[in-house]
Design a protein around this motif. Structure first.
Motif, mmCIF file in Angstrom:
data_model
loop_
_atom_site.group_PDB
_atom_site.id
_atom_site.type_symbol
_atom_site.label_atom_id
_atom_site.label_comp_id
_atom_site.label_asym_id
_atom_site.label_seq_id
_atom_site.Cartn_x
_atom_site.Cartn_y
_atom_site.Cartn_z
ATOM 1 N N UNK A 91 0.815 -1.303 0.016
ATOM 2 C CA UNK A 91 -0.107 -0.012 -0.113
ATOM 3 C C UNK A 91 0.747 1.292 0.137
ATOM 4 N N UNK A 92 2.105 1.063 0.623
ATOM 5 C CA UNK A 92 2.793 2.310 0.461
ATOM 6 C C UNK A 92 3.550 2.454 -0.540
ATOM 7 N N UNK A 93 4.037 1.431 -1.288
ATOM 8 C CA UNK A 93 4.525 1.429 -2.616
ATOM 9 C C UNK A 93 3.502 2.094 -3.637
ATOM 10 N N UNK A 94 2.351 1.651 -3.362
ATOM 11 C CA UNK A 94 1.323 2.162 -4.399
ATOM 12 C C UNK A 94 1.057 3.610 -4.279
ATOM 13 N N UNK A 309 5.559 -5.638 -9.522
ATOM 14 C CA UNK A 309 4.240 -6.178 -9.626
ATOM 15 C C UNK A 309 3.205 -5.051 -9.262
ATOM 16 N N UNK A 310 3.217 -4.191 -8.620
ATOM 17 C CA UNK A 310 2.164 -3.105 -8.233
ATOM 18 C C UNK A 310 2.099 -2.406 -9.390
ATOM 19 N N UNK A 311 3.099 -1.795 -10.093
ATOM 20 C CA UNK A 311 3.205 -0.966 -11.234
ATOM 21 C C UNK A 311 2.406 -1.609 -12.465
ATOM 22 N N UNK A 312 2.653 -2.758 -12.623
ATOM 23 C CA UNK A 312 2.083 -3.798 -13.698
ATOM 24 C C UNK A 312 0.638 -4.067 -13.516
ATOM 25 N N UNK A 316 0.416 1.308 -13.930
ATOM 26 C CA UNK A 316 1.104 2.594 -13.588
ATOM 27 C C UNK A 316 2.657 3.079 -14.136
ATOM 28 N N UNK A 317 2.473 4.079 -14.869
ATOM 29 C CA UNK A 317 3.839 4.426 -15.469
ATOM 30 C C UNK A 317 4.794 5.178 -14.806
ATOM 31 N N UNK A 318 4.627 5.668 -13.678
ATOM 32 C CA UNK A 318 5.519 6.138 -12.831
ATOM 33 C C UNK A 318 6.533 5.226 -12.344
ATOM 34 N N UNK A 319 7.553 5.468 -11.826
ATOM 35 C CA UNK A 319 8.431 4.530 -11.488
ATOM 36 C C UNK A 319 9.074 4.807 -10.187
ATOM 37 N N UNK A 320 9.473 3.753 -9.319
ATOM 38 C CA UNK A 320 9.827 3.984 -7.701
ATOM 39 C C UNK A 320 11.106 3.052 -7.734
#
Length: 344
Positions: A91-94, A309-312, A316-320
């Motif tokens: 949830x933090x990553x998202x 996994x969350x980006x996919x 989500x196009x943004x990166x972290x």
């Protein structure tokens, strides 16, 4: 067994010998700490640490509140309502990916195994993830299992448009499934399964589809704090981590003491059930990596894989970068991160 017990006591004893920082510094620093869910077995070690003065040993006056789901915790931390929280770090990553200005980080991952699951009963006829299509699935909006259902759906080819979500409070989630008002629920396996058992649902009737068993690469419970706060208060962050570890080691060694602390906080807690729930939660904490290398034995590659996994899942196009999200430099020394190989 005798050797194991001696190892465990020695490890816990080393932590108990930690200098009492509070005695040397006088006034305690107030800290607001949010848990991820209701006061249940997995939350007991935090309460045990509070009762035994482990936060106080670090110079901290900690106030612990119950939580309402993984999605709720980082929002509280980001807003400044709490200095610290603990919950599913996905949830933090998202939040970081969708709100780039947010500086919530995870300095400590407690559970590298993920208990996120979809749970149903045999009478529904649901036997695999695709069977959830067209069914009623109950969960709070902030529930981690619901928030990261898209990752599960992507891994199992579920058409998310065919999931009929029922938004409920945490207290109603399992009762709705037990009564037949919902066909399935999502959440932590340790919450859902044992709450169903408390409702007299036979264990043999419960069907669990753990996301990780279907290739969903997610980490789980971790400590959350704003980066700005952590960098300004590194001693407090390390102290929180050390106290949390001490509480968990004590709970592993003496689960009855942990559950007693839980009951003193919530007199309605069913002792036997919560003790079983606590033991089940340690499955996700005592992973091979942690058993071999201690807490913090977490490669950045695994953290990055969880982020991807969350980006996919959410397109989500943004990166972290993992290094901007997981900051293990706040961890205590290695000798205070060891976990016994077994208990008994």
């Amino acid at each position: 067994m005798t050797t194991t017990r001696r190892t465990l006591l020695a490890a816990a004893g080393g932590l108990l010998a930690t200098p009492r920082i509070a005695d040397a510094q006088g006034a305690l620093t107030p800290v607001r700490f949010s848990l991820d869910w209701a006061f249940q077995g997995p939350q007991a070690p935090y309460l045990l640490a509070l009762e035994r003065g482990y936060y106080r040993d670090e110079g901290l006056a900690v106030t612990i509140d119950r939580g309402f789901g993984a999605g709720d915790v980082p929002v509280k931390i980001a807003s400044g309502a709490y200095e610290f929280g603990v919950g599913d770090i996905s949830a933090v990553a998202r939040l970081r990916l969708t709100q780039p200005g947010t500086d919530v980080i995870c300095p400590f991952v407690l559970a590298q195994g993920s208990p996120l699951s979809a749970i149903t009963l045999r009478r529904t006829g649901i036997r695999n993830p695709k069977d959830l299509e067209g069914k009623r699935v109950a969960a709070p909006e902030t529930d981690g299992g619901r928030q990261f259902f898209p990752a599960f759906a992507r891994a199992t080819s579920i058409d998310t448009a065919r999931i009929n979500w029922i938004t409920v409070t945490p207290q109603l989630r399992e009762p709705m499934l037990a009564r037949g008002d919902a066909d399935a629920i999502t959440g932590f396996e340790t919450s859902g399964v044992f709450s169903l058992l408390a409702l007299n649902v036979p264990r043999a009737d419960i069907v669990v589809m753990r996301y990780s068993n279907f290739g969903v690469a997610l980490l789980s419970t971790g400590l959350q704090v704003r980066r700005s706060y952590a960098e300004a208060n590194p001693r407090i962050v390390t102290g929180m981590i050390r106290a949390i570890i001490r509480g968990h080691l004590d709970a592993l060694r003496d689960p009855d003491a942990a559950i007693a602390a839980l009951v003193r906080r919530d007199a309605t807690a069913p002792v036997a059930l919560e003790k079983e729930r606590l033991a089940a939660n340690f499955e996700f904490i005592r992973t091979p990596e942690v058993l071999s290398g201690g807490f913090g034995n977490l490669p950045m590659a695994r953290v990055q894989a969880s982020i991807e996994t969350i980006r996919s899942a959410f397109n989500i196009s943004a990166t972290l970068a993992a290094e901007d999200f997981y900051l293990p430099q706040f961890l205590p020394p290695a000798d205070q991160l060891r976990l016994p190989a077994a208990s008994g």
